[in-house]
Scaffold this active site. Structure first.
Site, PDB file in Angstrom:
ATOM      1  N   LYS A 111     171.441  40.701 121.857  1.00 28.69           N
ATOM      2  CA  LYS A 111     170.952  39.798 122.761  1.00 28.69           C
ATOM      3  C   LYS A 111     171.909  39.755 124.234  1.00 28.69           C
ATOM      4  CE  LYS A 111     167.514  38.116 120.735  1.00 28.69           C
ATOM      5  NZ  LYS A 111     166.095  38.092 121.333  1.00 28.69           N
ATOM      6  N   LYS A 220     155.072  41.754 116.575  1.00 23.30           N
ATOM      7  CA  LYS A 220     155.588  40.770 115.692  1.00 23.30           C
ATOM      8  C   LYS A 220     154.250  40.366 114.955  1.00 23.30           C
ATOM      9  CE  LYS A 220     159.759  39.000 117.755  1.00 23.30           C
ATOM     10  NZ  LYS A 220     160.087  39.992 119.139  1.00 23.30           N
TER      11      LYS A 220
END
Length: 339
Positions: A111, A220
């Protein structure tokens, strides 16, 4: 077996359990993950849209949960799915401990562009991931749309010295992603672009392909409305796909594995190891990577774990209202799910 079904609201509410699970480290600015588990005739489904999502968007997550619990998934074409480690926006000194939770993983997603942090923080974190995992590991970064085109160009030029597999959602809009790809090429910066939010949060997920805004797509299950719906998006986009999770319990991860296992082609490790980020799970045997991969196996939800992780009554009421709102969205839109 039917692929389109929407149980009555009373049936959903009667089969749901609400859990709250602490995280090892802050992720997406949260320290606990709340989720609804649905016990249906085909197995368990998970409904856990992030708290800020409105019913119209969150309804797709309910559709995915219903598919899992009342319908089931397509047949797999592979039995093992490679998995990446996920490194939150932690200090460089915490990286080794995070990576150690992902047994045998040779790919890491890091991240970056976290609110309140600097590019120096990102550089230190990515450099430490590279040091810990070695020169042969694959390292990708995920900015969650946090950069402008100019900032992304600057940041990826600096980060590319550590050898990046790709940059996930460096900018917020599809148009910005397309402009960034051109700018990267013109400046000789060899970092492919992956689209995530521009797929899963978009009214038109195929715009990414039409504008040539990405080299690959991140999909997803829950935000796209289920495994079948996600397979349809991947086919229509015509781009390589990476399957990822949304900080799910083992129940949600199992749906991601079903998608990854059903894709005709799978070139990249998938972001399906995130149960390792949770300090607890609803399964007696959590679905975590072993040797850098996940095998296809059933997830047995533990009633004892459901009780131990049960959310307080006010949160249960809140989630029951949310399920009802999303059920109404699905009923009014088509009365069905799947594709």
């Amino acid at each position: 077996m039917p692929t389109r079904v929407l149980p009555a609201l009373d049936e959903l509410l009667g089969q749901m359990s609400v859990v709250t699970i602490p995280l090892h480290a802050r992720f997406r600015r949260v320290t606990h993950r709340e989720a609804v588990l649905l016990d249906g005739p085909a197995g368990w489904g998970e409904f856990a849209p992030f708290l800020e999502y409105e019913p119209r968007e969150a309804a797709r997550w309910l559709a995915a949960a219903v598919e899992a619990a009342w319908v089931g998934w397509p047949d797999p074409v592979r039995e093992v799915v490679p998995v990446n480690a996920t490194v939150p926006a932690v200090a460089a000194g915490e990286v080794a401990g995070v990576v150690a939770r992902f047994d045998g993983c040779r790919t890491a997603k890091v991240k970056v562009a976290e609110r309140g942090q600097s590019l120096d923080d990102d550089l230190a974190r990515v450099a430490e991931v590279r040091r810990v995992m070695g020169p042969d590991a694959r390292v990708r970064v995920d900015a969650n749309g946090g950069w402008s085109v100019d900032d992304a160009l600057w940041a990826l030029d600096a980060l590319s010295r550590h050898g990046l597999e790709y940059a996930e959602q460096p900018c917020a809009t599809v148009e910005e992603l397309a402009a960034l790809r051109i700018a990267l090429a013109r400046n000789g910066i060899d970092v492919p672009v992956a689209a995530d939010e521009s797929i899963r949060k978009a009214e038109d997920p195929l715009l990414v392909a039409r504008l040539e805004a990405a080299d690959m797509v991140v999909v997803k299950v829950a935000p796209l409305g289920g495994v079948r719906a996600a397979l349809g998006v991947v086919e229509a986009c015509g781009l390589p796909a990476v399957v990822s999770s949304a900080l799910d319990t083992s129940v949600g991860i199992r749906a991601g594995v079903a998608l990854a296992a059903a894709l005709p082609s799978l070139e990249h490790a998938c972001g399906l190891g995130t149960v390792a980020l949770l300090d607890g799970d609803v399964a007696a045997a959590p679905l975590v990577p072993r040797g850098g991969a996940l095998g296809i196996r059933p997830v047995e939800v533990s009633r004892n774990r459901l009780e131990a992780l049960a959310a307080p009554p006010d949160r249960v009421r809140w989630w029951r209202e949310r399920v009802a709102a999303c059920h109404a969205e699905l009923a009014s839109s088509s009365g069905s799910i799947g594709a």
